[in-house]
Motif scaffolding. Structure first.
Motif, short mmCIF file in Angstrom:
data_model
loop_
_atom_site.label_atom_id
_atom_site.label_comp_id
_atom_site.label_asym_id
_atom_site.label_seq_id
_atom_site.Cartn_x
_atom_site.Cartn_y
_atom_site.Cartn_z
N PHE A 4 12.68 9.54 -3.77
CA PHE A 4 13.83 10.53 -4.19
C PHE A 4 14.03 11.48 -3.25
O PHE A 4 15.39 11.69 -2.84
CB PHE A 4 13.84 10.79 -5.55
N ASP A 5 13.26 12.14 -2.67
CA ASP A 5 13.35 13.20 -1.45
C ASP A 5 13.81 12.45 -0.42
O ASP A 5 14.70 12.92 0.46
CB ASP A 5 12.17 13.91 -1.45
N LYS A 6 13.30 11.35 0.14
CA LYS A 6 13.56 10.70 1.42
C LYS A 6 14.87 9.94 1.51
O LYS A 6 15.49 9.84 2.51
CB LYS A 6 12.38 10.05 1.86
N ILE A 7 15.18 9.20 0.59
CA ILE A 7 16.24 8.34 0.49
C ILE A 7 17.71 9.17 0.52
O ILE A 7 17.91 10.00 -0.34
CB ILE A 7 16.22 7.64 -0.81
N ASP A 8 18.56 8.80 1.25
CA ASP A 8 19.93 9.45 1.39
C ASP A 8 20.86 8.69 0.61
O ASP A 8 21.84 9.16 -0.08
CB ASP A 8 20.30 9.47 2.98
N SER A 9 20.87 7.49 0.67
CA SER A 9 21.80 6.52 0.12
C SER A 9 21.98 6.71 -1.34
O SER A 9 20.97 6.51 -2.05
CB SER A 9 21.58 5.07 0.51
N ARG A 10 23.13 6.94 -1.69
CA ARG A 10 23.42 7.07 -3.46
C ARG A 10 23.10 5.78 -4.15
O ARG A 10 22.38 5.74 -5.01
CB ARG A 10 24.79 7.61 -3.60
N LEU A 11 23.45 4.71 -3.52
CA LEU A 11 23.09 3.25 -4.02
C LEU A 11 21.52 3.17 -3.98
O LEU A 11 21.08 2.62 -5.16
CB LEU A 11 23.80 2.31 -3.15
N LEU A 12 20.83 3.39 -3.08
CA LEU A 12 19.52 3.02 -3.20
C LEU A 12 18.67 4.10 -4.08
O LEU A 12 17.90 3.89 -4.78
CB LEU A 12 18.77 3.24 -1.89
N LYS A 13 19.34 5.46 -4.15
CA LYS A 13 18.70 6.12 -5.10
C LYS A 13 19.00 5.78 -6.76
O LYS A 13 18.00 5.90 -7.57
CB LYS A 13 19.41 7.61 -4.89
N SER A 64 0.83 -1.18 0.02
CA SER A 64 0.03 -0.07 0.07
C SER A 64 0.98 1.12 0.11
O SER A 64 2.00 1.21 0.34
CB SER A 64 -0.96 0.09 1.13
N GLU A 65 0.11 2.42 -0.35
CA GLU A 65 1.27 3.53 -0.39
C GLU A 65 1.36 4.06 0.99
O GLU A 65 2.77 4.37 1.04
CB GLU A 65 0.24 4.97 -0.92
N ASP A 66 0.60 4.06 1.86
CA ASP A 66 1.12 4.02 3.17
C ASP A 66 1.89 3.28 3.76
O ASP A 66 3.07 3.62 4.72
CB ASP A 66 -0.17 3.85 4.13
N GLY A 67 1.99 1.99 3.47
CA GLY A 67 3.08 0.90 3.78
C GLY A 67 4.21 1.27 3.41
O GLY A 67 5.40 1.34 4.17
N ILE A 68 4.36 1.78 1.81
CA ILE A 68 5.76 2.19 1.27
C ILE A 68 6.30 3.52 1.97
O ILE A 68 7.47 3.43 2.31
CB ILE A 68 5.45 2.40 -0.25
N ASN A 78 10.19 5.99 5.42
CA ASN A 78 10.52 7.17 6.76
C ASN A 78 11.49 6.34 7.74
O ASN A 78 11.56 6.87 8.87
CB ASN A 78 9.21 7.58 7.59
N GLN A 79 11.88 5.15 7.35
CA GLN A 79 12.68 4.42 8.45
C GLN A 79 14.20 4.10 7.68
O GLN A 79 14.49 5.20 7.16
CB GLN A 79 12.05 2.97 8.52
N ASP A 80 14.73 3.14 8.28
CA ASP A 80 16.30 3.13 7.90
C ASP A 80 16.24 2.60 6.70
O ASP A 80 15.50 2.13 5.79
CB ASP A 80 17.04 2.08 9.06
N GLU A 81 17.68 2.28 6.23
CA GLU A 81 17.96 2.00 4.86
C GLU A 81 17.53 0.54 4.44
O GLU A 81 16.92 0.36 3.35
CB GLU A 81 19.51 1.87 4.49
N LEU A 82 17.61 -0.39 5.20
CA LEU A 82 16.83 -1.70 5.01
C LEU A 82 15.31 -1.66 4.62
O LEU A 82 14.83 -2.33 3.85
CB LEU A 82 16.94 -2.62 6.21
N HIS A 83 14.74 -1.00 5.47
CA HIS A 83 13.15 -0.72 5.38
C HIS A 83 13.05 0.13 3.93
O HIS A 83 12.05 -0.08 3.10
CB HIS A 83 12.49 0.15 6.33
N GLN A 84 13.86 1.11 3.48
CA GLN A 84 13.83 1.90 2.33
C GLN A 84 13.91 0.86 0.93
O GLN A 84 13.59 1.04 0.15
CB GLN A 84 14.87 2.98 2.28
N LEU A 85 14.72 -0.07 1.44
CA LEU A 85 15.09 -1.13 0.54
C LEU A 85 13.91 -1.89 0.09
O LEU A 85 13.62 -2.56 -0.89
CB LEU A 85 16.26 -2.00 0.69
N ARG A 86 13.36 -2.26 1.22
CA ARG A 86 11.82 -2.99 1.00
C ARG A 86 10.98 -2.08 0.23
O ARG A 86 9.74 -2.49 -0.56
CB ARG A 86 11.20 -3.26 2.54
N ALA A 87 10.84 -0.85 0.46
CA ALA A 87 10.24 0.32 -0.31
C ALA A 87 10.17 0.02 -1.80
O ALA A 87 9.56 0.04 -2.61
CB ALA A 87 10.34 1.58 -0.07
#
Length: 241
Positions: free
Chosen positions: A108-117, A70-74, A79-88
């Motif tokens: 794109f606005d929330k992720i800090d890691s260049r690799l994840l971006k 869901s959009e809320d889930g993503i 809004n959490q750490d990199e492992l959760h952002q990877l789940r997104a």
């Protein structure tokens, strides 16, 4: 006289069976019912608490395995750490991103890691999105339309760099070649939304070769390898002029 049912042994065996069958909710319900009794023998209480720990761990694992699409889930993942952002990103990869364009930009606005971006950029290219996206990294601002970009593995520069590394290593050291190709893929990914040009291919291939070679051997051996293969840097024999 009929045997007494629901002895403590029966209850513990039932809970054990529920856990083995993956029926975590039913097991927890039964555990809580027994722990709420006015009196529970200490040995039984200890076993029930042990089962509760197992059940709660299994429940947590099940929740983590479940991917909230869901959009809320993503958004929660973002809004959490990199492992959760990877789940997104995992969720994005399994859906039509055209339906959540604003959420993609939010990512794109929330992720800090260049690799994840860059992984997210790759996902948008794979889905040929025609929206304009943007992100900032190390003081630079990137704006791009994914549909107009080329995947790293399809870029002319990466194709030439791969061919160059294979020419140098394929016959002599397939294991080192694999390490070099893996590093090449990573570096080309990290260039997104830019791609590797043909005129950059040799320098990148040479730099990767040198880095990986010196991780595994000596500079003397690297110099000898360059001479044997006729590898030149900037038009001169590498490292010798």
């Amino acid at each position: 006289m009929k045997p007494v049912k629901n002895t403590y042994d029966d209850i513990l065996n039932e809970i054990d069976g529920l856990l083995n069958q993956g029926q975590i909710g039913d097991a927890l319900r039964l555990i809580e019912e027994e722990l709420a009794m006015p009196y529970v023998p200490p040995t039984v209480e200890a076993k029930l608490l042990q089962f509760k720990t197992i059940a709660m761990t299994a429940k947590k694992m099940n929740e983590e395995i479940h991917l909230d699409m869901s959009e809320d889930g993503i958004l929660s993942y973002l809004n959490q750490d990199e492992l959760h952002q990877l789940r997104a990103l995992e969720a994005f990869s399994s859906m039509n991103m055209r339906n959540v364009l604003k959420l993609v930009q939010t990512a794109f606005d929330k992720i800090d890691s260049r690799l994840l971006k860059c992984l997210l950029v790759k996902l948008t290219i794979e889905q040929a999105l025609t929206e304009t996206f943007s992100f900032s990294d190390e003081g630079l601002r990137y704006e791009f339309i994914p549909a107009s970009l080329t995947l790293p593995e399809a870029s002319e520069g990466m194709i030439l760099a791969k061919a160059t590394l294979r020419k140098w290593l394929e016959d002599d050291d397939p294991s080192m070649l694999k390490l070099c190709l893996d590093q090449l893929e990573l570096e080309c990914l990290l260039k997104l939304p830019q791609s590797l040009d043909e005129d950059e291919a040799f320098d990148l291939a040479y730099g990767i070769l040198k880095t990986v070679f010196l991780m595994l051997s000596t500079e003397k051996e690297f110099k000898k390898f360059c001479v044997d293969k006729g590898i030149r840097e900037n038009g001169h024999l590498a490292l010798f002029n």
